[in-house]
Scaffold this motif. Structure first.
Motif, PDB file in Angstrom:
ATOM      1  N   MET A 180       0.830  -1.197   0.000  1.00 34.68           N
ATOM      2  CA  MET A 180       0.000   0.000   0.000  1.00 34.68           C
ATOM      3  C   MET A 180       0.869   1.253   0.000  1.00 34.68           C
ATOM      4  SD  MET A 180      -0.889   2.534   2.346  1.00 34.68           S
ATOM      5  CE  MET A 180      -1.859   3.969   1.912  1.00 34.68           C
ATOM      6  N   ALA A 181       1.904   1.288   0.824  1.00 39.28           N
ATOM      7  CA  ALA A 181       2.760   2.467   0.946  1.00 39.28           C
ATOM      8  C   ALA A 181       3.461   2.807  -0.365  1.00 39.28           C
ATOM      9  CB  ALA A 181       3.795   2.254   2.054  1.00 39.28           C
ATOM     10  N   LEU A 182       3.698   1.790  -1.193  1.00 39.76           N
ATOM     11  CA  LEU A 182       4.386   2.015  -2.462  1.00 39.76           C
ATOM     12  C   LEU A 182       3.429   2.206  -3.633  1.00 39.76           C
ATOM     13  CD1 LEU A 182       7.289  -0.613  -2.188  1.00 39.76           C
ATOM     14  CD2 LEU A 182       7.355   1.837  -1.650  1.00 39.76           C
ATOM     15  N   SER A 183       2.127   2.046  -3.400  1.00 41.08           N
ATOM     16  CA  SER A 183       1.198   2.064  -4.534  1.00 41.08           C
ATOM     17  C   SER A 183       0.074   3.083  -4.432  1.00 41.08           C
ATOM     18  CB  SER A 183       0.571   0.670  -4.713  1.00 41.08           C
ATOM     19  OG  SER A 183      -0.313   0.351  -3.642  1.00 41.08           O
ATOM     20  N   PHE A 184      -0.072   3.776  -3.306  1.00 42.27           N
ATOM     21  CA  PHE A 184      -1.238   4.644  -3.134  1.00 42.27           C
ATOM     22  C   PHE A 184      -1.117   5.978  -3.868  1.00 42.27           C
ATOM     23  CE2 PHE A 184       1.540   6.568  -0.043  1.00 42.27           C
ATOM     24  CZ  PHE A 184       1.135   7.894   0.014  1.00 42.27           C
ATOM     25  N   HIS A 185       0.083   6.339  -4.320  1.00 41.00           N
ATOM     26  CA  HIS A 185       0.323   7.674  -4.875  1.00 41.00           C
ATOM     27  C   HIS A 185      -0.608   8.073  -6.022  1.00 41.00           C
ATOM     28  CE1 HIS A 185       4.120   6.506  -2.884  1.00 41.00           C
ATOM     29  NE2 HIS A 185       4.121   7.773  -2.496  1.00 41.00           N
ATOM     30  N   PRO A 186      -1.057   7.157  -6.899  1.00 40.50           N
ATOM     31  CA  PRO A 186      -1.992   7.589  -7.949  1.00 40.50           C
ATOM     32  C   PRO A 186      -3.251   8.258  -7.412  1.00 40.50           C
ATOM     33  CG  PRO A 186      -1.106   5.442  -8.508  1.00 40.50           C
ATOM     34  CD  PRO A 186      -0.640   5.748  -7.105  1.00 40.50           C
ATOM     35  N   LEU A 187      -3.617   7.980  -6.161  1.00 39.45           N
ATOM     36  CA  LEU A 187      -4.797   8.635  -5.594  1.00 39.45           C
ATOM     37  C   LEU A 187      -4.612  10.150  -5.510  1.00 39.45           C
ATOM     38  CD1 LEU A 187      -5.541   6.059  -2.766  1.00 39.45           C
ATOM     39  CD2 LEU A 187      -7.020   6.541  -4.738  1.00 39.45           C
ATOM     40  N   PHE A 188      -3.352  10.610  -5.435  1.00 42.22           N
ATOM     41  CA  PHE A 188      -3.086  12.048  -5.387  1.00 42.22           C
ATOM     42  C   PHE A 188      -3.340  12.717  -6.731  1.00 42.22           C
ATOM     43  CE2 PHE A 188       0.077  11.569  -1.636  1.00 42.22           C
ATOM     44  CZ  PHE A 188      -0.938  11.776  -0.729  1.00 42.22           C
ATOM     45  N   ILE A 189      -3.488  11.924  -7.797  1.00 45.71           N
ATOM     46  CA  ILE A 189      -3.794  12.491  -9.107  1.00 45.71           C
ATOM     47  C   ILE A 189      -5.074  11.875  -9.678  1.00 45.71           C
ATOM     48  CG2 ILE A 189      -1.450  13.196  -9.666  1.00 45.71           C
ATOM     49  CD1 ILE A 189      -1.200  10.619 -11.342  1.00 45.71           C
ATOM     50  N   GLY A 190      -5.874  11.250  -8.803  1.00 46.56           N
ATOM     51  CA  GLY A 190      -7.176  10.770  -9.212  1.00 46.56           C
ATOM     52  C   GLY A 190      -7.212   9.395  -9.835  1.00 46.56           C
ATOM     53  N   GLY A 191      -6.185   8.570  -9.582  1.00 45.03           N
ATOM     54  CA  GLY A 191      -6.118   7.259 -10.210  1.00 45.03           C
ATOM     55  C   GLY A 191      -6.318   6.104  -9.249  1.00 45.03           C
ATOM     56  N   ASP A 192      -6.883   5.022  -9.763  1.00 45.31           N
ATOM     57  CA  ASP A 192      -7.080   3.769  -9.032  1.00 45.31           C
ATOM     58  C   ASP A 192      -5.773   2.985  -9.066  1.00 45.31           C
ATOM     59  OD1 ASP A 192      -7.588   1.113  -8.376  1.00 45.31           O
ATOM     60  OD2 ASP A 192      -9.330   0.898  -9.683  1.00 45.31           O
ATOM     61  N   PRO A 193      -5.100   2.789  -7.934  1.00 40.49           N
ATOM     62  CA  PRO A 193      -3.797   2.094  -7.930  1.00 40.49           C
ATOM     63  C   PRO A 193      -3.852   0.688  -8.500  1.00 40.49           C
ATOM     64  CG  PRO A 193      -4.208   3.170  -5.819  1.00 40.49           C
ATOM     65  CD  PRO A 193      -5.492   3.227  -6.580  1.00 40.49           C
ATOM     66  N   PHE A 194      -5.035   0.078  -8.526  1.00 41.28           N
ATOM     67  CA  PHE A 194      -5.164  -1.290  -9.028  1.00 41.28           C
ATOM     68  C   PHE A 194      -5.414  -1.329 -10.532  1.00 41.28           C
ATOM     69  CE2 PHE A 194      -6.001  -1.453  -4.542  1.00 41.28           C
ATOM     70  CZ  PHE A 194      -5.375  -2.613  -4.131  1.00 41.28           C
ATOM     71  N   ASN A 195      -5.543  -0.169 -11.150  1.00 40.27           N
ATOM     72  CA  ASN A 195      -5.779  -0.120 -12.587  1.00 40.27           C
ATOM     73  C   ASN A 195      -4.918   0.896 -13.335  1.00 40.27           C
ATOM     74  OD1 ASN A 195      -8.101  -1.996 -13.430  1.00 40.27           O
ATOM     75  ND2 ASN A 195      -8.923  -1.025 -11.580  1.00 40.27           N
ATOM     76  N   VAL A 196      -4.370   1.887 -12.638  1.00 37.86           N
ATOM     77  CA  VAL A 196      -3.529   2.891 -13.289  1.00 37.86           C
ATOM     78  C   VAL A 196      -2.193   2.263 -13.687  1.00 37.86           C
ATOM     79  CG1 VAL A 196      -2.164   4.958 -12.805  1.00 37.86           C
ATOM     80  CG2 VAL A 196      -4.585   4.911 -12.274  1.00 37.86           C
ATOM     81  N   THR A 197      -1.675   2.649 -14.846  1.00 37.23           N
ATOM     82  CA  THR A 197      -0.415   2.108 -15.354  1.00 37.23           C
ATOM     83  C   THR A 197       0.743   2.265 -14.365  1.00 37.23           C
ATOM     84  OG1 THR A 197       1.313   2.403 -17.036  1.00 37.23           O
ATOM     85  CG2 THR A 197      -0.097   4.292 -16.597  1.00 37.23           C
ATOM     86  N   SER A 198       1.598   1.256 -14.345  1.00 36.02           N
ATOM     87  CA  SER A 198       2.746   1.244 -13.432  1.00 36.02           C
ATOM     88  C   SER A 198       3.758   2.343 -13.741  1.00 36.02           C
ATOM     89  CB  SER A 198       3.451  -0.115 -13.476  1.00 36.02           C
ATOM     90  OG  SER A 198       3.943  -0.378 -14.778  1.00 36.02           O
ATOM     91  N   MET A 199       3.588   3.075 -14.840  1.00 37.02           N
ATOM     92  CA  MET A 199       4.475   4.212 -15.101  1.00 37.02           C
ATOM     93  C   MET A 199       4.453   5.187 -13.929  1.00 37.02           C
ATOM     94  SD  MET A 199       5.914   3.572 -17.942  1.00 37.02           S
ATOM     95  CE  MET A 199       6.727   5.149 -18.121  1.00 37.02           C
ATOM     96  N   TYR A 200       3.344   5.205 -13.201  1.00 36.35           N
ATOM     97  CA  TYR A 200       3.204   6.176 -12.116  1.00 36.35           C
ATOM     98  C   TYR A 200       3.960   5.795 -10.842  1.00 36.35           C
ATOM     99  CZ  TYR A 200       0.020   9.018 -14.800  1.00 36.35           C
ATOM    100  OH  TYR A 200      -0.500   9.843 -15.759  1.00 36.35           O
ATOM    101  N   ILE A 201       4.672   4.670 -10.856  1.00 37.22           N
ATOM    102  CA  ILE A 201       5.558   4.438  -9.714  1.00 37.22           C
ATOM    103  C   ILE A 201       6.719   5.422  -9.733  1.00 37.22           C
ATOM    104  CG2 ILE A 201       4.947   1.979  -9.626  1.00 37.22           C
ATOM    105  CD1 ILE A 201       7.809   1.375 -10.643  1.00 37.22           C
ATOM    106  N   LEU A 202       6.831   6.204 -10.819  1.00 37.90           N
ATOM    107  CA  LEU A 202       7.873   7.231 -10.902  1.00 37.90           C
ATOM    108  C   LEU A 202       7.783   8.227  -9.748  1.00 37.90           C
ATOM    109  CD1 LEU A 202       6.601  10.187 -12.045  1.00 37.90           C
ATOM    110  CD2 LEU A 202       6.461   8.882 -14.141  1.00 37.90           C
ATOM    111  N   VAL A 203       6.613   8.318  -9.106  1.00 37.44           N
ATOM    112  CA  VAL A 203       6.444   9.256  -7.985  1.00 37.44           C
ATOM    113  C   VAL A 203       7.427   8.935  -6.857  1.00 37.44           C
ATOM    114  CG1 VAL A 203       4.851  10.114  -6.223  1.00 37.44           C
ATOM    115  CG2 VAL A 203       4.050   9.715  -8.559  1.00 37.44           C
TER     116      VAL A 203
END
Length: 516
Positions: free
Chosen positions: A198-221
């Protein structure tokens, strides 16, 4: 305290013959675009329906408490430094930013915690404390994050993706980096502890994305945080917006606040200005819309045929979640709750189940996870002396689901649940100290920001709604129209929104070649 922009400002005579650019919306994307166009030699008019600049990044004052309405962190201050430099100015001379350490603390129902820090050694120590067997996987995750940062942010995020060949040439890299995998799925491949996932995957929520469906490109955060840190702007993001408006006026631009655009005017398949709600027509050589991309196409261009961003396509799109945000001040609490820092994330008992209810089921759950912002520990000016100011956010379904939440009926009950969680898990006894208070629901976002379905972050950043698939910075519907902000490329979040103006500036022709 935030001051209103002087709408009586007269355009400098030296700009009177320059090509005219009208910018719809004084959100951060619109302000950044106006700054870049002003630096390029355009005569710029920014039009916004609110009384102060900033859009979602504006603020409200209540009894000496400043409520920062939207973004609360600055993750890549370099994008602001570059924006100011493009205007021949120094960002750090006009805006004070403070580095935070720790960035934020995550708390789980079992009492365990995780503090995000910039130091790699401090982060390794936190991972080892939480889940010693996941340290090696965490180090691999950081390497993965850096690769995606260089490709996703510094490459794709800072150039236009409006041509199909731009997408085709990047596909091999997308495939190699497994962009088809979700952020959560990628984290789950690297670490086993569900809390760490959870700690490594929740960041898409800060830009309106579902961590279970948003592309893994967003681990760049994760690389953004490690490399640039997490900062807070003294005076809030609203202070940045105010400074941006000041630059625009210094360039000879005009800020027209409390003025609403009704329609983009099109002649010969080219945008040539806007009609205001008052009936006034403002002509322009180019039009830039910082209104939500969905609102731009469905409402501001309602009288123009569209071949791509039709009403049907917009309504079939996946949209970001809604937000329930409680802003409140507390009296005499500056020295209470000493274990509560600037940013805290309180997890509910479910992660994936709650996310599914929010994004897929459109259901208002009984449980919730909360983001708590306590800026008074860093910025004394946010509250009267001895007091505190808080911002508590809960992701909720947007209003576009089959059975949307009726917030007029649900608001008080949801607020009571939020109060109970805060009292039990973070701020014991706080309710007795509450002073001024404001609540924003998705209905507020719909009415205040004209956000489709009351979303907090426009179109969700899924893989088939990103890059070429997202509304382009240069409109494919009509010439002379450009888009900036969260709903266009590269996406939501302060770095993305400011980068959208950089991309737009690359696409707008030089003033000397623009014909009136």
């Amino acid at each position: 305290m935030m001051t209103k922009i002087d709408t009586s400002f007269s355009v400098a005579s030296k700009m009177s013959k320059a090509p005219h650019a009208v910018v719809i919306g004084a959100g951060l994307g619109g302000l950044a675009s106006a700054m870049r166009l002003g630096a390029r030699g355009y005569r710029v008019t920014v039009i916004d329906r609110l009384d102060v600049p900033g859009g979602r990044g504006s603020c409200l004052w209540r009894d000496g408490h400043r409520f920062d309405l939207g973004p609360t962190i600055v993750t890549v201050p370099q994008v602001f430094k570059e924006l100011w430099a493009a205007c021949g100015r120094d960002f750090h001379k006009e805006v004070e930013v403070t580095a935070l350490d720790p960035f934020y603390e995550i708390r789980w129902p079992d009492g365990s915690t995780f503090s995000a820090r910039q130091s790699i050694e401090a982060m390794k120590s936190e991972v080892s404390r939480l889940s010693p067997g996941d340290l090696a996987g965490y180090e691999k995750f950081l390497d993965d994050s850096e690769k995606r940062y260089w490709f996703g942010f510094e490459d794709l995020g800072r150039r236009s993706m409006h041509r199909l060949r731009d997408l085709i040439t990047t596909l091999p890299k997308f495939i190699r980096l497994r962009a088809d995998r979700s952020v959560y799925a990628h984290a789950a491949r690297r670490v086993k502890d569900e809390r760490l996932r959870m700690a490594l995957s929740f960041h898409p929520l800060f830009i309106g994305g579902d961590p279970f469906n948003v592309t893994s490109m967003y681990i760049l955060v994760s690389h953004l945080e490690k490399n640039f840190g997490v900062h807070y702007a003294q005076g809030g993001v609203a202070a940045i917006a105010q400074a941006m408006a000041g630059v625009i006026e210094d360039q000879g631009g005009l800020m027209r606040m409390e003025t609403e655009v009704d329609e983009i005017l099109i002649k010969g398949n080219r945008a040539h200005g806007v009609r205001l709600k008052s009936g006034e027509i403002v002509t322009a050589d180019i039009v830039v819309s910082n209104a939500d991309a969905g609102f731009t196409y469905e409402t501001l261009m309602r009288n123009h045929d569209r071949h791509r961003w039709t009403r049907k396509k917009l309504h079939k799109a996946r949209w970001s979640m809604g937000l329930f945000v409680w802003y409140f001040g507390t009296k005499g609490t500056a020295h209470k709750w000493k274990d509560v820092g600037h940013h805290t994330i309180l997890n509910g008992p479910r992660y994936k189940g709650l996310i599914n209810d929010i994004f897929l089921n459109g259901k208002l759950s009984d449980d919730m996870s909360l983001y708590v912002h306590r800026p008074s520990v860093t910025d004394p000016g946010v509250a009267p002396e001895g007091d505190d100011t808080f911002y508590v956010l809960s992701p909720v379904p947007h209003l576009g689901h089959k059975t949307p939440v009726d917030w007029s009926a649900e608001k008080d009950a949801y607020l009571a649940k939020m109060t109970k969680i805060l009292d039990e898990q973070l701020l014991p006894g706080f309710a007795a100290h509450i002073g001024p208070s404001e609540v924003f629901t998705p209905e507020t976002f719909r009415d205040r920001y004209l956000s489709p379905f009351g979303t907090g972050f426009s179109i969700e950043p899924r893989i088939l709604q990103s890059a070429w698939f997202r509304p382009h910075n240069v409109s494919e519907e009509v010439a002379g129209l450009y888009l900036t902000g969260a709903g266009t490329h590269p996406g939501a979040g302060l770095p993305g929104v400011i980068a959208s103006a950089e991309v737009l500036s690359q696409l707008v022709p030089d003033p000397e070649v623009v014909k009136t």
